[in-house]
Design a protein around this motif. Structure first.
Motif, PDB file in Angstrom:
ATOM      1  N   GLN A  93      -2.368  -2.336   6.210  1.00  0.00           N
ATOM      2  CA  GLN A  93      -1.496  -2.422   5.037  1.00  0.00           C
ATOM      3  C   GLN A  93      -1.840  -3.657   4.210  1.00  0.00           C
ATOM      4  O   GLN A  93      -1.919  -3.584   2.981  1.00  0.00           O
ATOM      5  CB  GLN A  93      -0.021  -2.461   5.470  1.00  0.00           C
ATOM      6  N   GLN A 146      -5.590  -3.552  -3.683  1.00  0.00           N
ATOM      7  CA  GLN A 146      -4.777  -3.142  -4.825  1.00  0.00           C
ATOM      8  C   GLN A 146      -4.594  -4.314  -5.794  1.00  0.00           C
ATOM      9  O   GLN A 146      -4.689  -4.144  -7.008  1.00  0.00           O
ATOM     10  CB  GLN A 146      -3.416  -2.636  -4.338  1.00  0.00           C
ATOM     11  N   ARG A 190      -3.225  -3.648   0.414  1.00  0.00           N
ATOM     12  CA  ARG A 190      -2.501  -4.381  -0.633  1.00  0.00           C
ATOM     13  C   ARG A 190      -3.433  -5.378  -1.322  1.00  0.00           C
ATOM     14  O   ARG A 190      -3.430  -5.500  -2.544  1.00  0.00           O
ATOM     15  CB  ARG A 190      -1.289  -5.109  -0.039  1.00  0.00           C
TER      16      ARG A 190
END
Length: 184
Positions: free
Chosen positions: A8, A15, A12
């Motif tokens: 995760q 992103q 992130r």
């Protein structure tokens, strides 16, 4: 399928880098703010700071991880074959030019990163060194005439990058032929 915390976090981070690239390319590095990047990523500035210490750290990460150096290192590592130096150099510079062409947003960040001069200089120096080392190896092998390989590397590196940035890509084979004419 659920992701682990590390997966995760990695997702992130990517992103956030995607958002930073879009914002920096659109507004320029100097014109963009951390708030702009956070807004584009749909997060708070506080979350962004958990991943990057500063806007400059985002720029440096973008250029070092997504820039031309990882690919140039790869290409350079593959240059230990028996083909003529001019052929390999043409291929190497052609791949560099295509990489720049395929990453227009990253090019805009690279050329617009005024406050990140030291990291940029380091990245450019390494790229030039990779090319210069190749040329020096081929001079040592007697394939190329002796010359200032560092200056030649700076010349070809800058010529390809600047021409691509100006929207006037150069014929890398002609450039290599001009600088390293076939002996005969």
């Amino acid at each position: 399928m659920s992701r682990t915390r590390s997966e995760q976090a990695a997702w992130r981070r990517e992103q956030l880098l995607d958002a930073a690239l879009r914002v920096f390319a659109a507004k320029g590095v100097d014109g963009a703010t951390v708030k702009d990047v956070a807004q584009a990523a749909g997060v708070t500035p506080g979350l962004l700071y958990r991943y990057f210490d500063s806007k400059e750290a985002m720029v440096e990460t973008l250029l070092s991880e997504r820039g031309f150096l990882p690919r140039l290192r790869e290409l350079r590592a593959q240059c230990h074959d028996a083909r003529p130096a001019t052929e390999v150099l043409t291929e190497l510079l052609g791949a560099f030019d295509r990489l720049l062409a395929d990453n227009a947003e990253l090019m805009a960040v690279f050329f617009g990163a005024a406050q990140a001069r030291a990291p940029l200089a380091t990245l450019v120096s390494e790229g030039q060194r990779l090319i210069g080392d190749f040329l020096a190896e081929r001079v040592d092998a007697g394939e190329l005439r002796p010359h200032d390989t560092a200056t030649a590397a700076r010349t070809v590196f800058a010529t390809v990058a600047v021409n691509r940035r100006l929207g006037a890509p150069i014929d890398v084979a002609a450039l290599v032929g001009l600088l390293f004419p076939e002996e005969g």
